[in-house]
Design an enzyme around this catalytic site. Structure first.
Site, mmCIF file in Angstrom:
data_model
loop_
_atom_site.group_PDB
_atom_site.id
_atom_site.type_symbol
_atom_site.label_atom_id
_atom_site.label_comp_id
_atom_site.label_asym_id
_atom_site.label_seq_id
_atom_site.Cartn_x
_atom_site.Cartn_y
_atom_site.Cartn_z
ATOM 1 N N HIS A 107 -50.540 -52.357 -26.850
ATOM 2 C CA HIS A 107 -49.876 -52.302 -25.610
ATOM 3 C C HIS A 107 -48.654 -53.274 -25.426
ATOM 4 O O HIS A 107 -48.807 -54.520 -25.268
ATOM 5 C CB HIS A 107 -51.020 -52.697 -24.490
ATOM 6 C CG HIS A 107 -51.677 -51.568 -24.320
ATOM 7 N ND1 HIS A 107 -52.047 -51.464 -22.845
ATOM 8 C CD2 HIS A 107 -52.555 -50.882 -24.882
ATOM 9 C CE1 HIS A 107 -52.922 -49.987 -23.121
ATOM 10 N NE2 HIS A 107 -53.222 -50.066 -24.174
ATOM 11 N N GLY B 241 -54.080 -44.859 -21.194
ATOM 12 C CA GLY B 241 -55.057 -44.298 -20.258
ATOM 13 C C GLY B 241 -56.524 -44.310 -20.891
ATOM 14 O O GLY B 241 -56.549 -44.395 -22.107
ATOM 15 N N PRO B 242 -57.537 -44.064 -19.983
ATOM 16 C CA PRO B 242 -58.966 -44.017 -20.530
ATOM 17 C C PRO B 242 -59.288 -42.673 -21.344
ATOM 18 O O PRO B 242 -58.435 -41.688 -20.971
ATOM 19 C CB PRO B 242 -59.888 -44.357 -19.428
ATOM 20 C CG PRO B 242 -59.025 -43.762 -18.413
ATOM 21 C CD PRO B 242 -57.497 -44.108 -18.735
ATOM 22 N N GLY B 243 -60.069 -42.568 -22.099
ATOM 23 C CA GLY B 243 -60.381 -41.429 -22.666
ATOM 24 C C GLY B 243 -60.011 -41.082 -24.133
ATOM 25 O O GLY B 243 -59.718 -42.026 -25.061
ATOM 26 N N GLN C 299 -51.866 -41.508 -29.619
ATOM 27 C CA GLN C 299 -52.949 -40.639 -30.087
ATOM 28 C C GLN C 299 -52.708 -39.023 -29.742
ATOM 29 O O GLN C 299 -52.872 -38.396 -30.582
ATOM 30 C CB GLN C 299 -54.324 -40.968 -29.417
ATOM 31 C CG GLN C 299 -54.918 -42.377 -29.975
ATOM 32 C CD GLN C 299 -55.927 -42.967 -29.027
ATOM 33 O OE1 GLN C 299 -56.571 -42.312 -28.194
ATOM 34 N NE2 GLN C 299 -56.118 -44.441 -29.250
ATOM 35 N N SER D 295 -60.335 -48.190 -28.700
ATOM 36 C CA SER D 295 -61.390 -47.904 -29.661
ATOM 37 C C SER D 295 -61.045 -46.652 -30.540
ATOM 38 O O SER D 295 -61.964 -46.330 -31.409
ATOM 39 C CB SER D 295 -62.698 -47.607 -28.626
ATOM 40 O OG SER D 295 -62.356 -46.555 -27.735
ATOM 41 N N LEU D 296 -60.094 -45.839 -30.127
ATOM 42 C CA LEU D 296 -59.780 -44.520 -31.032
ATOM 43 C C LEU D 296 -58.268 -45.044 -31.845
ATOM 44 O O LEU D 296 -57.630 -45.889 -31.422
ATOM 45 C CB LEU D 296 -59.439 -43.481 -30.381
ATOM 46 C CG LEU D 296 -60.861 -43.387 -29.237
ATOM 47 C CD1 LEU D 296 -60.716 -41.980 -28.400
ATOM 48 C CD2 LEU D 296 -62.045 -42.819 -29.999
ATOM 49 N N GLU E 170 -46.760 -53.718 -22.887
ATOM 50 C CA GLU E 170 -46.659 -54.211 -21.684
ATOM 51 C C GLU E 170 -47.474 -55.330 -21.486
ATOM 52 O O GLU E 170 -47.592 -56.222 -20.324
ATOM 53 C CB GLU E 170 -46.963 -53.476 -20.614
ATOM 54 C CG GLU E 170 -48.157 -52.921 -20.230
ATOM 55 C CD GLU E 170 -48.907 -52.128 -21.249
ATOM 56 O OE1 GLU E 170 -49.955 -51.697 -21.221
ATOM 57 O OE2 GLU E 170 -48.118 -51.555 -22.299
ATOM 58 N N CYS F 188 -50.382 -46.223 -26.789
ATOM 59 C CA CYS F 188 -51.841 -46.054 -26.862
ATOM 60 C C CYS F 188 -52.451 -44.570 -27.019
ATOM 61 O O CYS F 188 -52.294 -44.085 -27.902
ATOM 62 C CB CYS F 188 -52.537 -46.945 -25.819
ATOM 63 S SG CYS F 188 -54.155 -47.408 -26.363
#
Length: 732
Positions: free
Chosen positions: A184, A62-64, A97, A142-143, A186, A93
């Site tokens: 990822h 997911g984003p963030g 994190q 990006s993280l 998938e 992902c």
């Protein structure tokens, strides 16, 4: 005794790849029942009574950032449940994190972000990586985390980036049944690091359950509020029984060598600007069928603004307001078509009659759950979000084979068909003159170039922070035609078509909107039931045709470009997710990043197809295309990924509503099939801006990635604008 199926929980963090992950889980654990929740739909207290009933949990991407509560939701609490509530869990992902951060790892930004990038991953060959070779995987992040030395998180896999150094790609918890990967699994381009990883996870989870939960047995059924079981197969919208008194299509065919489809439109009354008109025009290769709606004063037109709870139905004589109540607009259109469903047409013809028109970009906001700030008075440009007519009479022209079908859904309409056929047979053959336009006759107001380049950089900040992988930034250009230089809108379309012919073009005059398009991009097409197949063809990657740009050079510029492939890959994965959401497991990518030739451009095109299981009831199958359209808007090629977060970012960043631009236009046949194109290379005019100087709107933009250069992105918008501007005697 029958074996009870295991229950698996998938936690979706508002990603646009979650249902690709669902399909992968079902492939690895074919007999499981997969329950899906959003990461903010439950507190941990609400989940705990049900948690221990699951055999495994999968935490999606997911984003963030994992340290922002609104981004991570309940996921951070999953890692901290008491031992008696432990369930084997796999994170992807954002999931890795979060697992790391909750166990002492630190979170860092990559020096060079990896969005849609393929990397080689090395690993220990143990745990979830047992028996697997080195992997080629797709990364969207990006993280990244750095586990705490001597802590509970053990590194299992890593990549050696030239630009970032060693990055952790897979981990496990030393004392709890938790595993995760940063990449990822998938994605369409991830190899054995996808299915192989999940099969290993399921073996580890099953073994852990046997040892540590000896009395655990999956339940026959498991009810969890605010969740759904995937696949969530489409159901007919209509609350009524399927239409058992199907109408019949009456039609006649004729050979029409040398007949111009433009002349045919003029015979059918397109020159009367006071009348509505629908022309979907395959004006260039590889288009084949052109459709003309033979509208009259009784033709029903439907308009709807998504922030309102009613639909207006009108014709030349009257207007009726339909209150939606608890019904949504999609259900209304489905029920209307269901009541008028027909059979008996020529199955080689894609459209027998039915709905035709456009849907705006903002029409996709409510199904997506994206916010839309509107005051009374509608949008700034006042174009309805749904603007469609029900076409009872139509003419289809196969431009490749010079064949025509004259069709009617109306009973006892043979006389009209025969009379029309006779009149068409008497029309002159050959092309009709295409008007020209004087250069410099229409002033153009472009988006501020420096602001656009600044916005590209602002987009990249959202990419670096993990909020998006790709953002399709657009700008709005205004073309002003002085009153003394205006021409009829049909003449304007002919000019535009002459300089920028396209396979998915169209001329729609549906008050209050006049809409001219030379779109090269099909969004979604779907065949009739039984066995309906949905096909999406995203375009990401464009090169203007010039004498020195051969196919070989175009392929090198497009298929050989890491940036272009990354853009296309992200949209392919997003569209696969949208299709998996509607049809379940049966989704394939039949073409990945093929270079196709169009009239004025070379394009990088992929093809994704989906269908329901063969034993699906026909009434469900028949509504599939409409359901895929609902779940697929706005088009992913015009938003970026993850879609919901990207749409919200762009809505605030751009500062305007896109209206028809970036939406779709096309048809939904009364017999079940449909074809919708992406509204790009298009221009539109509101009736209120016809009296006096005309003010036309045209949008253009591009996908912003971490590899984008602001000046190049600005140039790309100019390339895309140029074909439309030439139709007004201007250029970019």
């Amino acid at each position: 005794m029958a074996t009870v199926q295991p229950h698996v929980l998938l936690i979706d963090s508002y990603d646009s790849f979650a249902f690709n992950l669902a399909a992968l889980v079902k492939k690895a654990i074919p007999d499981c029942t997969l329950h899906v929740i959003k990461n903010d739909s439950h507190t941990i207290q609400e989940l705990l009574p049900s948690l221990s009933k699951f055999s495994a949990i999968v935490v999606g991407p997911g984003p963030g950032s994992p340290d922002i509560p609104t981004d991570i939701g309940v996921v951070c609490d999953i890692w901290k449940v008491a031992n008696e509530n432990l369930v084997p869990t796999f994170g992807v992902c954002l999931g890795q994190q979060s697992l790391g951060v909750e166990n002492g790892a630190t979170i860092h930004r990559l020096g060079t972000v990896k969005h849609g990038q393929v990397s080689v991953v090395k690993h220990t060959g143990t745990e979830i990586f047992a028996g697997l070779p080195d992997l080629k995987v797709v990364r969207y992040h990006s993280l990244h985390i750095r586990p705490k030395a001597g802590g509970e998180i053990e590194e299992l896999a890593w990549s050696e980036d030239e630009d970032n150094g060693t990055i952790v790609m897979g981990v496990r918890h030393l004392s709890k049944p938790f595993w995760a990967v940063q990449y990822h699994p998938e994605s369409i381009l991830t190899d054995e690091g996808g299915l192989g990883i999940f099969r290993n996870f399921w073996k580890l989870a099953s073994d852990w359950n046997t040892i540590n939960r000896p009395h655990f047995r999956p339940q026959a059924t498991l009810e969890l509020s605010k969740s759904h079981v995937w696949p969530r197969v489409s159901k007919p919208y209509s609350a009524n029984a399927a239409n058992k008194t199907l109408g019949k299509v009456t039609f006649s065919t004729m050979e029409v060598p040398g007949l111009s489809v433009l002349r045919l439109c003029e015979f059918l009354g397109v020159n009367d600007e006071s009348k509505r008109f629908v022309f979907l025009d395959s004006a260039a290769h590889p288009g084949q069928f052109s459709m003309i709606g033979c509208l009259n004063d009784d033709t029903a037109q439907f308009t709807h603004f998504v922030h309102e709870n009613h639909i207006e139905e009108s014709n030349a004589h009257s207007k009726v307001r339909h209150e939606l109540g608890n019904k949504d607009v999609w259900t209304f259109f489905d029920e209307y078509r269901e009541a008028r469903k027909v059979v008996g047409g020529d199955r080689t013809v894609p459209f027998w009659g039915g709905f035709a028109g456009y849907l705006t970009y903002e029409a996709g906001f409510p199904p997506l759950g994206a916010g839309l700030k509107r005051e009374d008075g509608h949008t700034a440009i006042n174009h309805p979000d749904f603007n469609m007519v029900w076409v009872d009479r139509s003419i289809i022209v196969d431009i490749q084979n010079d064949k025509m079908w004259i069709q009617s859904l109306l009973p006892n309409d043979d006389a009209w068909i025969q009379e029309t056929a006779q009149q068409i047979s008497e029309l002159p053959k050959g092309e009709i003159p295409v008007p020209t336009v004087a250069q410099g006759s229409s002033p153009v107001s472009f988006p501020d170039p420096e602001q656009y380049k600044t916005d590209v950089k602002r987009c990249q900040e959202f990419l670096f922070s993990g909020d998006s992988y790709e953002l399709c930034l657009t700008g709005q250009t205004h073309i002003t035609v002085p009153k003394e230089k205006t021409v009829p809108t049909w003449e304007r379309y002919k000019i535009l078509r002459g300089v920028n012919a396209a396979p998915h073009a169209g001329y729609l005059r549906l008050q209050p909107t006049t809409f001219l398009s030379c779109s090269p991009e099909r969004f979604l097409s779907y065949s009739r039931s039984p066995g309906a197949v949905c096909e999406l063809r995203p375009i990401k990657g464009t090169v203007r045709k010039m004498p020195h740009i051969t196919r070989e050079i175009a392929e090198e510029m497009l298929a050989g470009s890491r940036k272009e492939i990354a853009e296309n890959l992200m949209i392919v994965d997003l569209i696969r997710h949208d299709l998996h959401n509607a049809v379940g497991e049966n989704v394939v990518c039949s073409k990945f990043c093929g270079v196709e030739e169009y009239e004025t451009l070379w394009q990088l095109v992929s093809v994704i197809e989906g269908s329901l299981p063969k034993d699906t009831p026909e009434d469900v199958d028949d509504s599939l295309g409409w359901e895929v359209l609902r779940r697929g808007l706005p088009p992913g090629s015009m938003t970026g990924a993850p879609k919901k977060r990207s749409v919200e970012i762009l809505y605030n960043l751009e500062g305007f509503e896109r209206g028809p631009y970036s939406g779709v236009f096309g048809y939904w046949c009364a017999g079940g099939g449909g074809d919708w194109s992406v509204t790009i290379r298009s221009v539109f005019l509101h009736d209120s801006e016809k009296n006096g100087d005309e003010r036309w709107y045209v949008g253009a933009g591009g996908a912003i990635t971490a590899l984008s250069e602001p000046e190049s992105e600005l140039e790309e918008t100019r390339v895309k604008l140029n074909g439309v501007l030439l139709g007004f005697g201007a250029s970019s």
